[in-house]
Design a protein around this motif. Structure first.
Motif, PDB file in Angstrom:
ATOM      1  N   ASN A   1      12.038  17.282  -7.518  1.00 10.84           N
ATOM      2  CA  ASN A   1      13.292  17.211  -8.263  1.00 10.84           C
ATOM      3  C   ASN A   1      14.455  17.201  -7.284  1.00 10.84           C
ATOM      4  N   PRO A   2      15.544  16.545  -7.565  1.00 12.71           N
ATOM      5  CA  PRO A   2      15.858  15.885  -8.832  1.00 12.71           C
ATOM      6  C   PRO A   2      15.239  14.500  -8.989  1.00 12.71           C
ATOM      7  N   HIS A   3      14.676  13.939  -7.921  1.00 17.78           N
ATOM      8  CA  HIS A   3      14.039  12.632  -8.046  1.00 17.78           C
ATOM      9  C   HIS A   3      12.804  12.574  -7.179  1.00 17.78           C
ATOM     10  N   SER A   4      11.788  11.948  -7.703  1.00 17.31           N
ATOM     11  CA  SER A   4      10.586  11.691  -6.915  1.00 17.31           C
ATOM     12  C   SER A   4      10.761  10.368  -6.185  1.00 17.31           C
ATOM     13  N   PHE A   5      10.042  10.237  -5.085  1.00 14.31           N
ATOM     14  CA  PHE A   5      10.100   8.980  -4.329  1.00 14.31           C
ATOM     15  C   PHE A   5       8.693   8.549  -3.950  1.00 14.31           C
ATOM     16  N   LEU A   6       8.500   7.234  -4.055  1.00 21.46           N
ATOM     17  CA  LEU A   6       7.232   6.628  -3.692  1.00 21.46           C
ATOM     18  C   LEU A   6       7.478   5.712  -2.500  1.00 21.46           C
ATOM     19  N   TYR A   7       6.629   5.790  -1.511  1.00 22.76           N
ATOM     20  CA  TYR A   7       6.791   4.973  -0.302  1.00 22.76           C
ATOM     21  C   TYR A   7       5.682   3.933  -0.241  1.00 22.76           C
ATOM     22  N   ILE A   8       6.106   2.697  -0.002  1.00 19.87           N
ATOM     23  CA  ILE A   8       5.160   1.582  -0.016  1.00 19.87           C
ATOM     24  C   ILE A   8       5.372   0.715   1.213  1.00 19.87           C
ATOM     25  N   GLU A   9       4.314   0.389   1.863  1.00 17.19           N
ATOM     26  CA  GLU A   9       4.397  -0.561   2.954  1.00 17.19           C
ATOM     27  C   GLU A   9       4.159  -1.956   2.378  1.00 17.19           C
ATOM     28  N   GLY A  10       5.165  -2.789   2.513  1.00 11.51           N
ATOM     29  CA  GLY A  10       5.075  -4.139   1.955  1.00 11.51           C
ATOM     30  C   GLY A  10       6.063  -5.057   2.646  1.00 11.51           C
ATOM     31  N   GLU A  11       6.032  -6.309   2.283  1.00 10.85           N
ATOM     32  CA  GLU A  11       6.886  -7.293   2.947  1.00 10.85           C
ATOM     33  C   GLU A  11       8.302  -7.290   2.380  1.00 10.85           C
ATOM     34  N   ASN A  12       9.250  -7.619   3.256  1.00  8.59           N
ATOM     35  CA  ASN A  12      10.609  -7.868   2.785  1.00  8.59           C
ATOM     36  C   ASN A  12      10.802  -9.377   2.587  1.00  8.59           C
TER      37      ASN A  12
ATOM     38  N   LYS B   1      -1.634   8.099  -4.772  1.00  7.72           N
ATOM     39  CA  LYS B   1      -1.980   8.678  -3.461  1.00  7.72           C
ATOM     40  C   LYS B   1      -1.767   7.657  -2.358  1.00  7.72           C
ATOM     41  N   ALA B   2      -1.559   8.175  -1.160  1.00 10.37           N
ATOM     42  CA  ALA B   2      -1.478   7.297   0.014  1.00 10.37           C
ATOM     43  C   ALA B   2      -2.748   6.472   0.110  1.00 10.37           C
ATOM     44  N   GLY B   3      -2.554   5.196   0.367  1.00 13.85           N
ATOM     45  CA  GLY B   3      -3.693   4.292   0.460  1.00 13.85           C
ATOM     46  C   GLY B   3      -3.925   3.484  -0.793  1.00 13.85           C
ATOM     47  N   ASP B   4      -3.324   3.899  -1.911  1.00 11.89           N
ATOM     48  CA  ASP B   4      -3.494   3.144  -3.158  1.00 11.89           C
ATOM     49  C   ASP B   4      -2.809   1.780  -3.038  1.00 11.89           C
ATOM     50  N   PRO B   5      -3.483   0.726  -3.455  1.00 12.85           N
ATOM     51  CA  PRO B   5      -2.796  -0.564  -3.552  1.00 12.85           C
ATOM     52  C   PRO B   5      -1.872  -0.550  -4.762  1.00 12.85           C
ATOM     53  N   ILE B   6      -0.740  -1.208  -4.663  1.00  8.09           N
ATOM     54  CA  ILE B   6       0.235  -1.107  -5.755  1.00  8.09           C
ATOM     55  C   ILE B   6       1.150  -2.322  -5.776  1.00  8.09           C
ATOM     56  N   ARG B   7       1.683  -2.582  -6.948  1.00  7.43           N
ATOM     57  CA  ARG B   7       2.687  -3.636  -7.126  1.00  7.43           C
ATOM     58  C   ARG B   7       3.888  -2.993  -7.808  1.00  7.43           C
ATOM     59  N   VAL B   8       5.053  -3.268  -7.265  1.00  7.51           N
ATOM     60  CA  VAL B   8       6.278  -2.672  -7.805  1.00  7.51           C
ATOM     61  C   VAL B   8       7.281  -3.783  -8.092  1.00  7.51           C
TER      62      VAL B   8
ATOM     63  N   THR C   1       0.843  -1.195   0.000  1.00  4.97           N
ATOM     64  CA  THR C   1       0.000   0.000   0.000  1.00  4.97           C
ATOM     65  C   THR C   1       0.879   1.246   0.000  1.00  4.97           C
ATOM     66  N   VAL C   2       0.508   2.196  -0.816  1.00  5.50           N
ATOM     67  CA  VAL C   2       1.252   3.458  -0.876  1.00  5.50           C
ATOM     68  C   VAL C   2       1.063   4.219   0.433  1.00  5.50           C
ATOM     69  N   THR C   3       2.189   4.658   0.996  1.00  2.20           N
ATOM     70  CA  THR C   3       2.112   5.478   2.218  1.00  2.20           C
ATOM     71  C   THR C   3       2.505   6.928   1.954  1.00  2.20           C
ATOM     72  N   GLY C   4       3.131   7.195   0.819  1.00  2.00           N
ATOM     73  CA  GLY C   4       3.501   8.575   0.515  1.00  2.00           C
ATOM     74  C   GLY C   4       4.084   8.682  -0.875  1.00  2.00           C
ATOM     75  N   PHE C   5       4.031   9.887  -1.427  1.00  2.00           N
ATOM     76  CA  PHE C   5       4.573  10.143  -2.772  1.00  2.00           C
ATOM     77  C   PHE C   5       5.149  11.551  -2.788  1.00  2.00           C
ATOM     78  N   ASN C   6       6.472  11.632  -2.887  1.00  2.00           N
ATOM     79  CA  ASN C   6       7.150  12.932  -3.005  1.00  2.00           C
ATOM     80  C   ASN C   6       7.393  13.211  -4.478  1.00  2.00           C
TER      81      ASN C   6
END
Lengths: 251, 151
Positions: free
Chosen positions: B54-65, B94-101, B46-51
């Motif tokens: 610049n120079p790089h965007s970052f996406l934060y995801i809560e998931g298993e290691n 957006k935060a809360g979106d389910p996602i696969r990376v 699940t997405v927890t944040g999206f910055n």
């Protein structure tokens, strides 16, 4: 009512004064505005917003635009410096802007603006604005900056820009190869139009680190109609965020 | 005739559909010192944040290691200024979106970074179609391909 108060007389007087002023300008030589128009008519049209993105040319990297064919010949000092360079301390991770020779090849848009005494290059990457002086001024003594001091002149259909007075930069050559540049760095850019394309050949010299000058040639295409450069506003935290993912070079 | 035009347009969209892909090396740094391109990691979470910066965007995801523990993955994306030309905005994810990376993992031990990632819905379907030509297309129909193009 006096005759001089007549609106018709006033308008006539204004017209007469204007005509005399215009005549004196024509006879009297070359005031700034007239000179500028003449110069504008003679110079190549490089003005506009230009697309230097990945659909226009190969994206930059360790082997682009410096390929096996044009990669710079480093001297012993350059090789030694490259060997000890640690990527983690590259100034870009603190939002220090890219500079020549790398900046024009960064895959972003740029804008060229022509003024009578200068050409300005505005880059989407890092919000860089470079002024290229056409008025013959000399570089100020002991003034060294990240982007250096640029002077330009026209040769036929080309704008030739020479830039010196760079600061010593531990990654002053590009973003990928750990090659520094010194205060002796000199960069020459030649811009010209080929049809709708803007082309440039860039040559970099730096006898402190390079055995001989190195060059690359690239191009831009016109940006989509109405496109305005975005602001970059480098975020210092995000610029450094991924550095923690590297295996440290020195422990 | 209108129907034929509509079908043609949809076909064009399918062919030209842009990718929801992370672009790590946008003229700022090479991914090689940071990420191991010989390995690939899949994270579903699940997405927890999206910055979107610049120079790089970052996406934060809560998931298993690898050990099945829940951790926060940090996915490095491209420069906002370049992504915006492909239709991205800070609202795209957006935060809360389910996602696969699926992407290359960071090199330093104990870190959870990813780059060069393909982003999809958890079932592998596209997140959205961002733009075709000058038009933003609100369809959720897009081919996922890997590319290094900047725009």
């Amino acid at each position: 009512m006096r005759e001089t108060d007549s609106p018709l007389f006033s308008r006539s007087l204004v017209c007469l004064v204007s005509a005399v002023a215009l005549l004196s300008v024509s006879i009297g030589g070359s005031p700034v505005g007239v000179t500028a128009q003449t110069a504008e008519a003679d110079v190549p049209d490089l003005v506009g917003v230009w697309n230097g993105g990945g659909r226009v040319r190969p994206v930059n990297g360790p082997n682009m635009p410096w390929t096996s064919d044009n990669f710079p010949m480093l001297n012993g000092r350059g090789v030694a410096f490259q060997g000890v360079f640690d990527e983690a301390i590259a100034p870009k991770y603190d939002c220090v802007p890219s500079s020549l020779p790398a900046l024009p090849y960064d895959p972003y848009f740029m804008e060229v603006v022509q003024w009578p005494d200068r050409v300005m290059f505005r880059y989407e990457k890092d919000d860089v604005l470079r002024s290229v002086w056409l008025d013959g001024r000399e570089p100020p003594l002991n003034e060294y900056t990240v982007q250096g001091f640029s002077v330009g002149h026209y040769e036929g259909d080309a704008l030739v820009v020479e830039t010196t007075q760079f600061v010593f930069d531990i990654t002053g050559f590009d973003d990928y190869n750990g090659i520094p540049s010194s205060q002796l760095k000199k960069v020459t850019e030649r811009y010209w139009r080929e049809g709708e394309e803007l082309r440039m050949t860039l040559t970099v010299e730096d006898p402190l680190f390079l055995r001989e000058p190195a060059s690359y040639t690239t191009r831009w295409l016109p940006a989509p109609e109405g496109y305005k450069l975005n602001t970059y506003e480098c975020d210092a935290e995000d610029a450094r965020r991924a550095v923690k993912y590297m295996i440290p070079k020195y422990r | 005739m209108k129907l034929l035009f509509w079908i043609s347009s949809v076909a064009a969209v399918v062919v030209m559909g842009l990718v929801v892909t992370g672009f790590p090396a946008e003229a700022h740094h090479s991914s090689a010192p940071f990420y191991d391109d010989a390995q690939e990691v899949e994270v579903v979470g699940t997405v927890t944040g999206f910055n979107f910066r610049n120079p790089h965007s970052f996406l934060y995801i809560e998931g298993e290691n690898d050990d099945g523990e829940m951790v926060e993955w940090e996915v490095e994306l491209g420069a906002a200024v370049s992504m915006s030309r492909r239709g991205w905005t800070r609202e795209t994810i957006k935060a809360g979106d389910p996602i696969r990376v699926v992407g290359n993992p960071s090199r330093a031990p104990g870190t959870h970074g990813l780059c060069c990632a393909e982003l999809t819905q958890p079932d592998g379907s596209p997140i959205q179609l961002v733009r075709v030509g000058n038009d933003e297309v609100p369809l959720r129909l897009v081919a996922v391909i890997r590319t290094t193009a900047e725009e």
